[in-house]
Write an enzyme that holds these catalytic residues in place. Structure first.
Site, PDB file in Angstrom:
ATOM      1  N   SER A 230       1.653  -8.546   2.983  1.00 46.93           N
ATOM      2  CA  SER A 230       1.075  -7.490   3.084  1.00 46.93           C
ATOM      3  C   SER A 230       0.246  -7.322   4.419  1.00 46.93           C
ATOM      4  O   SER A 230      -0.169  -8.520   4.953  1.00 46.93           O
ATOM      5  CB  SER A 230      -0.260  -7.592   2.136  1.00 46.93           C
ATOM      6  OG  SER A 230      -1.230  -6.484   2.075  1.00 46.93           O
TER       7      SER A 230
ATOM      8  N   TYR B  93      -6.607 -12.216  -1.997  1.00 49.45           N
ATOM      9  CA  TYR B  93      -5.122 -11.431  -1.884  1.00 49.45           C
ATOM     10  C   TYR B  93      -4.702 -11.772  -0.612  1.00 49.45           C
ATOM     11  O   TYR B  93      -3.549 -12.265  -0.308  1.00 49.45           O
ATOM     12  CB  TYR B  93      -5.349 -10.169  -2.159  1.00 49.45           C
ATOM     13  CG  TYR B  93      -3.836  -9.442  -2.248  1.00 49.45           C
ATOM     14  CD1 TYR B  93      -3.081  -9.647  -2.949  1.00 49.45           C
ATOM     15  CD2 TYR B  93      -3.641  -8.615  -1.002  1.00 49.45           C
ATOM     16  CE1 TYR B  93      -1.828  -8.851  -2.840  1.00 49.45           C
ATOM     17  CE2 TYR B  93      -2.511  -7.776  -1.067  1.00 49.45           C
ATOM     18  CZ  TYR B  93      -1.581  -8.120  -2.096  1.00 49.45           C
ATOM     19  OH  TYR B  93      -0.339  -7.395  -1.826  1.00 49.45           O
TER      20      TYR B  93
END
Length: 250
Positions: free
Chosen positions: A145, A158
């Site tokens: 990401s 995350y």
């Protein structure tokens, strides 16, 4: 749909997290590229079966394979079935993931444990099977990401898990020296999926969409097209890289 060249063996892909969002679009794209596809899923059996039907309706070949990516026996069983049905595995795309959001001070550590199992243990389990089984000429693509670099507040757990994804990707590319297997990561920016949009109000979505110079959110197809390149003949000289597919967001 792109079909397999006469006299050549059909390539085979396993896509974890293939029942929804970016993974779903990747599974359909790889099928359109001519690969047989194993649609990996953990809990969304109906959604995975729907993806299989979509691929078959377009003339492709697919089956759904259930596995908790943190469970080595279940993941190995999916690889086993792919080898039994199709003869081997050429492409693995690890798209399964969890994304709980909270400031560090408020983070529920039970959520962190679940995140760890899927996003960190999961990549070790899936990539281990890929490293053992991918045939020469194969490709492994992990989903990271762009938040690793963007460092949005609330994304600490995350982003930390995706930092692990990137580290393992680069190391594994070097460990597979001499195997003729590429290992890369794709790091999407803000992408219009249910996982991303969940819990965000219109103002937040609009602000995130305005950040890239292209002034829009990414789409699952944007990411699937990048994966298609990395797993296809044009991507064979790209190895050990993290490709930030985010429209130029800084």
């Amino acid at each position: 749909m792109t079909t397999t060249e006469p006299g050549t063996e059909q390539r085979v892909a396993i896509v974890t997290g293939g029942s929804r969002g970016i993974g779903r679009r990747i599974a359909r794209q790889l099928a359109a590229d001519g690969l047989a596809v194993v649609v990996g899923y953990a809990g969304s059996e109906d959604a995975a079966d729907e993806v299989v039907r979509e691929i078959e309706a377009a003339g492709g070949s697919a089956f759904a394979g259930r596995a908790d990516v943190g469970d080595e026996a279940e993941v190995a069983a999916v690889f086993d079935r792919a080898e039994t049905v199709y003869g081997g595995v050429d492409v693995v795309v690890h798209a399964a993931g969890r994304m709980p959001l909270a400031p560090l001070a408020e983070l529920d550590l039970s959520e962190l444990d679940a995140l760890y199992r899927t996003n960190i243990r999961g990549i070790f389990v899936v990539d281990q099977q890929a490293a053992r089984r991918l045939r020469p000429g194969g490709a492994l693509v992990n989903l990271s990401s762009s938040v690793v670099g963007l460092a949005f507040p609330g994304y600490g757990a995350y982003a930390a898990s995706k930092g692990a994804v990137e580290a393992l990707t680069l190391i594994l590319a070097r460990e597979l020296r001499g195997r003729d297997v590429t290992v890369n990561a794709v790091a999407p920016g803000p992408t219009a999926t249910d996982l991303f949009l969940d819990g965000k109000d219109e103002e937040t979505v609009a602000r995130l969409a305005a950040q890239p110079p292209l002034e829009r959110l990414g789409t699952p197809q944007d990411i699937a097209s990048v994966v298609s390149f990395l797993t296809g003949p044009g991507g064979r000289w790209v190895n050990g890289q993290v490709l930030r597919a985010n429209g130029g967001i800084i």
